[in-house]
Design an enzyme around this catalytic site. Structure first.
Site, short mmCIF file in Angstrom:
data_model
loop_
_atom_site.label_atom_id
_atom_site.label_comp_id
_atom_site.label_asym_id
_atom_site.label_seq_id
_atom_site.Cartn_x
_atom_site.Cartn_y
_atom_site.Cartn_z
N GLU A 78 27.04 -11.16 61.99
CA GLU A 78 26.95 -12.11 60.89
C GLU A 78 27.56 -11.54 59.62
OE1 GLU A 78 25.09 -14.04 57.31
OE2 GLU A 78 25.05 -11.94 57.96
N HIS A 98 22.53 -4.57 51.26
CA HIS A 98 23.84 -3.95 51.48
C HIS A 98 24.02 -2.61 50.75
CE1 HIS A 98 25.94 -8.02 52.66
NE2 HIS A 98 24.77 -7.84 53.25
N ASP A 128 23.02 -7.44 63.23
CA ASP A 128 23.83 -6.42 62.57
C ASP A 128 23.40 -6.18 61.14
OD1 ASP A 128 24.86 -9.04 62.00
OD2 ASP A 128 26.64 -8.11 61.12
N ASP A 143 18.10 -6.93 55.75
CA ASP A 143 19.10 -7.96 56.02
C ASP A 143 19.81 -7.58 57.33
OD1 ASP A 143 21.04 -9.93 55.92
OD2 ASP A 143 22.15 -9.03 54.28
N ASP A 150 17.09 -15.49 56.87
CA ASP A 150 18.09 -14.53 56.40
C ASP A 150 18.21 -14.55 54.88
OD1 ASP A 150 20.10 -12.64 56.60
OD2 ASP A 150 21.69 -14.09 56.99
N HIS A 159 20.03 -12.36 62.48
CA HIS A 159 21.16 -11.58 63.01
C HIS A 159 20.80 -10.12 63.22
CE1 HIS A 159 22.47 -9.85 59.04
NE2 HIS A 159 22.12 -11.02 58.55
#
Length: 406
Positions: A173, A377, A79, A139, A196, A77
């Site tokens: 995602e 994150h 994003d 990520d 991922d 992904h």
């Protein structure tokens, strides 16, 4: 451009997704990134390159043999998480010798080996870190880099026989919308893998069942000097509601197959307040019980304060195991590929979800494979270089083994 340079370039694109915009892609930077990838895929010599206005990018590496080999796919992904800024990412490579890593001396931001003991697994390796002011974006830009580098390697090494390979990069995602507009028929694969996962060796074909919940509270505001027996404070209703959910089922108190209620956002005034939750459980029956628990608590609040509370509840994805397990050979293939490139497979459930979970229920069985990053994150995210290299090698080996076993 080698694998590491490719990754370092990719993280300079600001592709943080945003669930509030209502658009696909949810942010324009994702399409900008995808357009740059189109140029790169053309230079590599891939075929059937398509990019739609919703930022779904697909391409083909043609088979280099006439043998009858299944078409397989690899997905990542575009994003990055909305949990922390992905703008102006400043990565650097550190040769890790143990102990703490100072990310930003001015603000005393330190990647601590005591807080993150997994750092100790990478002594003597080069790892990529941030300056502590943004996330890194491994990520899933590590996944994007691994896939593109792998197909370029296969393109440059025709002695490795492989079938037709499809690759895809999706938007959004991180906000649960990555598969919303994914055209499985157009992708045209028998099975695929999302790249991922986190630490080296991760191989996952189980994930959470997932829902999003928004609880809205309606209050009544009057002057506080004259509020007796009149005021109903929506913020206090919200905090009371939050206290009813079991502390033991918060993410900070759960592990392995245990599910949770995660309060992801709250805002309000005396007149109106909202709580946003994500609800997770690996077991479908327990997942349904958690959703019913929210409904019952809303009912309880409305019995105490009629008409005060509403619930919006939306399923997001389900546990892919029930779809993938009947085709377990695709997991076994990835397991064998990892071992062949010197990686010890870590087969375990994902305490989260991937595009692959939804794609599996859309007819494309899609286990998840490591991309190598850790601490996703947030500002302490890091990526061991060797782990990223092994992710790329695993993709190459899967393509090779698929041809050999056909």
């Amino acid at each position: 451009m080698n694998l590491i340079d490719r990754f370092l370039k990719y993280v300079t694109f600001d592709t943080q997704s945003d669930e509030e915009t209502g658009n696909t892609p949810s942010t324009p930077g994702q399409l900008v990134f995808a357009q740059e990838l189109v140029k790169e895929l053309k230079e590599i010599g891939l075929e059937d390159i398509t990019l739609d206005d919703k930022s779904y990018l697909m391409a083909t590496l043609p088979a280099n043999t006439t043998a009858d080999i299944p078409t397989i796919g690899f997905v990542a992904h575009l994003d990055t998480s909305p949990d922390m800024s992905g703008k102006d990412v400043q990565p650097r490579i550190v040769t890790y010798k143990g102990g703490d890593i100072v990310l930003c001396a001015e603000e005393n931001i330190v990647l601590s080996s005591s807080m993150f003991p997994e750092l100790n697994d990478y002594k003597g390796q080069d790892i990529i870190v941030t300056n502590g002011k943004t996330l890194l974006g491994a990520d899933d830009k590590a996944g994007v880099a691994a896939i593109i580098s792998a197909v370029k390697y296969l393109k440059d090494h025709p002695e490795i026989k492989h079938g037709r390979i499809r690759i895809a990069f999706t938007p959004d995602e991180e906000i649960g919308q990555g598969a919303d507009h994914f055209d499985v028929k157009k992708f045209d694969c028998e099975w695929a893998y999302t790249i991922d996962g986190g630490q080296i060796g991760e191989l996952e074909y189980e994930n959470f069942n997932a829902a999003g919940a928004k609880v809205t509270f309606k209050g009544l505001n009057v002057h506080p000097g004259y509020a007796k027996d009149k005021m109903l404070n929506a913020c206090l209703l919200a905090t009371e509601f939050a206290s009813w959910l079991p502390v033991s089922q918060r993410p900070e108190h759960t592990t392995a197959y245990e599910g949770f209620f995660h309060l992801t956002g709250m805002n309000g005034t005396v007149e109106s307040a909202t709580l946003s939750y994500i609800v997770r459980d690996h077991t479908r029956s327990l997942f349904e019980q958690k959703k019913e628990q929210l409904r019952m608590l809303v009912k309880r609040m409305n019995e105490m304060h009629p008409g005060s509370t509403t619930l919006e509840l939306r399923d997001q994805y389900y546990n892919m195991r029930e779809v993938v397990e009947p085709k377990k050979f695709i997991v076994d293939l990835a397991f064998e590929a990892m071992e062949a490139v010197g990686v010890t497979p870590l087969v375990k459930p994902i305490r989260g979800g991937t595009d692959g979970a939804r794609l599996s229920f859309m007819g494309l069985p899609c286990p998840n494979i490591f991309a190598g990053g850790l601490n996703f994150h947030g500002r302490y995210e890091f990526l061991p270089v060797q782990s990223l290299e092994k992710s790329m090698q695993t993709i190459i080996k899967i393509a090779e083994l698929t041809a050999q076993k056909s």
